[in-house]
Design a protein around this motif. Structure first.
Motif, PDB file in Angstrom:
ATOM      1  N   ILE A  11     -35.846  49.593   1.935  1.00  0.00           N
ATOM      2  CA  ILE A  11     -36.612  49.738   1.038  1.00  0.00           C
ATOM      3  C   ILE A  11     -37.973  48.960   1.628  1.00  0.00           C
ATOM      4  O   ILE A  11     -39.165  49.642   1.564  1.00  0.00           O
ATOM      5  N   GLY A  15     -39.721  52.375   1.370  1.00  0.00           N
ATOM      6  CA  GLY A  15     -39.979  52.333   0.145  1.00  0.00           C
ATOM      7  C   GLY A  15     -41.124  52.991  -0.482  1.00  0.00           C
ATOM      8  O   GLY A  15     -41.101  53.851  -1.221  1.00  0.00           O
ATOM      9  N   HIS A  16     -42.238  52.705   0.134  1.00  0.00           N
ATOM     10  CA  HIS A  16     -43.555  53.201  -0.132  1.00  0.00           C
ATOM     11  C   HIS A  16     -43.659  54.837  -0.165  1.00  0.00           C
ATOM     12  O   HIS A  16     -44.212  55.464  -0.623  1.00  0.00           O
ATOM     13  N   LYS A  35     -45.543  49.209  -3.036  1.00  0.00           N
ATOM     14  CA  LYS A  35     -45.339  48.656  -1.989  1.00  0.00           C
ATOM     15  C   LYS A  35     -44.962  47.338  -2.025  1.00  0.00           C
ATOM     16  O   LYS A  35     -44.153  46.628  -1.592  1.00  0.00           O
ATOM     17  N   LEU A  38     -41.910  46.288  -4.177  1.00  0.00           N
ATOM     18  CA  LEU A  38     -40.639  46.567  -3.492  1.00  0.00           C
ATOM     19  C   LEU A  38     -40.490  45.568  -2.392  1.00  0.00           C
ATOM     20  O   LEU A  38     -39.405  44.918  -2.146  1.00  0.00           O
ATOM     21  N   ARG A  39     -41.384  45.092  -1.574  1.00  0.00           N
ATOM     22  CA  ARG A  39     -41.466  44.288  -0.640  1.00  0.00           C
ATOM     23  C   ARG A  39     -41.151  42.754  -1.317  1.00  0.00           C
ATOM     24  O   ARG A  39     -40.536  41.979  -0.353  1.00  0.00           O
ATOM     25  N   VAL A  42     -37.246  42.694  -2.413  1.00  0.00           N
ATOM     26  CA  VAL A  42     -36.112  43.043  -1.347  1.00  0.00           C
ATOM     27  C   VAL A  42     -35.881  41.703  -0.858  1.00  0.00           C
ATOM     28  O   VAL A  42     -34.466  41.544  -0.432  1.00  0.00           O
ATOM     29  N   TYR A  45     -32.699  40.583  -2.490  1.00  0.00           N
ATOM     30  CA  TYR A  45     -31.272  41.294  -2.634  1.00  0.00           C
ATOM     31  C   TYR A  45     -30.010  40.602  -2.423  1.00  0.00           C
ATOM     32  O   TYR A  45     -28.970  41.074  -2.870  1.00  0.00           O
ATOM     33  N   CYS A  95     -43.982  41.115 -10.246  1.00  0.00           N
ATOM     34  CA  CYS A  95     -42.866  41.346  -9.175  1.00  0.00           C
ATOM     35  C   CYS A  95     -41.717  40.670  -8.975  1.00  0.00           C
ATOM     36  O   CYS A  95     -40.685  40.846  -8.619  1.00  0.00           O
TER      37      CYS A  95
END
Length: 131
Positions: A11, A15-16, A35, A38-39, A42, A45, A95
């Protein structure tokens, strides 16, 4: 945990590009937000992995109420972060709202899991008393 790390690497790095399956490349601002979203997520996780492990284990041990309360706690935490911080901080708060909501669930599920495990061990040894 290994899957979360491998998924995180995927990701973080791609991911982007995966987002381009759903978005047009001309939507530069949206892609930048994807982006960023997701960053940021991550890095949580591993926490997500522990949440799934403990919540599913608790439910598998016959404790459905704490597992359900974990879901409620996750929703309340996510909504609280969004409600109290998005206005002040902006998109970054949006986010982190979901990933941050995983932390209290893990903190709830871990003691429930280990308490249930200790109780089952005592029952297996024939001890049924309190304490």
């Amino acid at each position: 945990l290994v899957c979360s790390l491998l998924g995180g690497v995927l990701i973080f790095s791609l991911g982007h590009k995966i987002a381009l399956l759903f978005l047009d490349a001309s939507e530069v601002a949206v892609l930048a937000n994807v982006k960023r979203f997701l960053r940021i997520g991550v890095f949580f996780y591993p926490v997500l992995s522990f949440m799934y492990i403990y919540r599913n284990s608790v439910q598998g041990l016959g404790q459905s109420l704490p597992a359900m309360l974990g879901g409620v706690l996750e929703m309340v935490t996510r909504a609280s972060v969004a409600f109290f911080f998005v206005y002040r901080i902006g998109f970054d708060a949006a986010c982190v709202a979901q990933p941050v909501s995983w932390i209290p669930v893990v903190l709830l599920m871990m003691p429930v899991y280990y308490a249930r495990l200790r109780r089952m061990e005592r029952e297996a040894r024939g001890y049924h008393g309190k304490g």
